[in-house]
Every structure is written in structure tokens, then in C-alpha cells.
Design a protein around this motif. Structure first.
Motif: not given
Length: 289
Positions: A75-79
Motif C-alpha cells: 500500500g505505502k509503496a503504491l502510494q
């Protein structure tokens, strides 16, 4: 007034042969631009680029290419990828650059006639209408049009199109971006963040050049390319015969092969360049641990 007077004097002092040359070249330049615009519209380049690289699209597609276990932790990496892509992919600038390259390749060709332009417009509308359908509508359209007997003219026209090659470019870009996001999510950022910019850029270029080698992504790419071709075939089946004949003659003229090759190459260059910037932005902004 003074500036206007000076400009006028400069104009009339210009060598006559240069003025004559510019007047003679003007129709050729306009013709090349008309050809490029028609080809980009026919292949749906702007709509494709918009769908794949507009805000939110990059992280969405990257998410779809991740395994479920990686999706759960990315999630954080995709954001972060979404933010980096928003700063790196410029639809208007990239499409303008592609059009300029295609125009240069087609500068000796004739401008598309009114019949071709009308056929391109109808095909573009057909593609846009299909894209706007819900899943049930797309399924019904696809089944109806693909049930029609094979048509040699439409089959040949499809072979003259670049849709499958452009889909491969998009898939390669999405796979590379998703791979970087996966490594960041797994805590393997060090292999990227420790590299100097030049080395990082060379590494990204090497990954692009190597292409898709592992079995699962290669199989997914084969499916994606074939699906793109079949959808395009269904769209062509819905076009009137007169439109297909006009488009086929246009795509068989002497400049068509060079234009198509340039379209694929310039599209790849724009996607590859913007993707490399996105990866560098993503990696450099990722917190070092």
C-alpha cells in the motif's frame, strides 16, 4: 509601432529564395501534421496513454500485476509510486512529442483525404463508445462482432495497426514499475537507494532492454496482446466496408510502414523515459532504513 516597423523591414530584407522555400514547405509540413494526427487518432494513442499513465493509473496497474501476498503489503509503496508517476508522466507533452516524431516520418506522404479522416473519426468514436460501456455491454458487443465471418480486408488492416506492440510497451512499463514497488514493500529498497543516479538509470535501462523473460509475466503479456488484437478486430468488424477500404488504402501507402515503426518507437521512448524518472523519484523519496 516601432517594433512592428522593424519586423516589417526584417521580413522584406529576408532573401527571396528563403521566403519562397518556406512557402513551398508549408503545405508539406501541414500534410505531415495531418497524417500524424490521423494516425494517432486511428491508433487511439492519447486515450491509451491517458488510461495507462494519468493520475492513479500507474499504481492501479502496478497493483494488478503484483501477487496477492505483495498486494497486501504494498500500500505505502503504491502510494509513493502514484505520487512519483504524477510528477513524471505528462500526457499532453508525451503525445505532442510522439506526434512530432510521426510527422517527421510521414513528411513525404499525402495528407489524408476527407474520406479517410471521416473513417478515422468514426473508428475513434466507436472505440470511445466501447470503452464507455459496462462489462455486460462490452461482452455483448464483442460476441456480436467477433461472430461475423473473417474479412480479408479487415484482417489486413489489423496487421497494419500497432495496437499489440503498444500494448507490449505498456505492459513492460507496468511490470517494471510494479517490480520496483514490490521490492520497496518487501524492505529491499537498499539495492536501489544505494545506487548513484547514473547507475540507477543504467540499471533501469538494462531492465527495459532485457524485456520480459520470466514465464508468468511472459504468459500474461501474450494474453494481453492477443486480447488487444481481438478487441480491435471486433471494432473493425463494426465499421462500414467503405471505411475499411479507405483506411486500408491509407495504411498501405508508401509512408505508412515508416510512420507505424516511428509511432511504436516514439511511444516506447516516451513511456520508458517517463517511467525512468518515476522510478528515480520513487527511490530517492523512499525513506532509508
Amino acid at each position: 509601432m516601432l517594433a512592428s516597423s522593424v519586423a516589417s523591414r526584417r521580413f522584406f530584407r529576408a532573401p527571396f529564395h528563403l521566403l519562397l522555400l518556406s512557402l513551398l514547405l508549408a503545405p508539406a509540413v501541414a500534410s505531415a501534421q495531418d497524417r500524424a494526427e490521423a494516425l494517432l487518432q486511428f491508433e487511439g494513442v492519447q486515450a491509451r496513454y491517458q488510461a495507462a499513465y494519468a493520475p492513479g493509473a500507474v499504481s492501479r496497474d502496478a497493483h494488478q500485476l503484483l501477487e496477492p501476498a505483495d498486494q497486501a503489503i504494498a500500500g505505502k509503496a503504491l502510494q509513493a509510486l502514484d505520487a512519483a508517476a504524477a510528477r513524471s508522466f505528462d500526457v499532453a507533452a508525451s503525445v505532442a512529442a510522439i506526434q512530432q516524431e510521426v510527422a517527421a516520418a510521414g513528411k513525404d506522404g499525402a495528407a489524408p483525404g476527407a474520406q479517410v479522416q471521416a473513417a478515422v473519426a468514426r473508428f475513434s468514436k466507436l472505440r470511445a463508445d466501447y470503452a464507455a460501456m459496462d462489462d455486460a455491454g462490452k461482452q455483448a458487443f464483442f460476441n456480436r462482432e467477433r461472430a461475423k465471418p473473417a474479412d480479408p480486408a479487415r484482417t489486413e488492416l489489423l496487421e497494419r495497426m500497432a495496437v499489440a506492440d503498444l500494448r507490449e510497451v505498456d505492459f513492460s512499463s507496468q511490470l517494471l514499475l510494479s517490480s520496483v514497488a514490490k521490492q520497496l514493500a518487501r524492505g529491499n529498497a537498499g539495492q536501489f537507494t544505494s545506487l548513484p543516479d547514473r547507475t540507477l538509470d543504467m540499471a533501469v535501462d538494462t531492465l527495459w532492454s532485457r524485456g520480459i523473460t520470466s514465464p508468468r509475466p511472459r504468459n500474461l503479456l501474450t494474453v494481453a496482446r492477443e486480447f488487444e488484437r481481438q478487441v480491435t478486430q471486433a471494432l473493425l468488424a463494426a465499421l462500414p466496408d467503405a471505411d475499411v477500404a479507405a483506411l486500408l488504402a491509407w495504411r498501405n501507402d508508401p509512408q505508412a510502414a515508416a510512420e507505424r515503426e516511428t509511432l511504436v518507437g516514439s511511444y516506447r521512448a516516451e513511456v520508458k523515459g517517463s517511467g525512468a524518472v518515476a522510478i528515480r523519484t520513487l527511490v530517492r523519496g523512499w525513506p532509508r532504513s
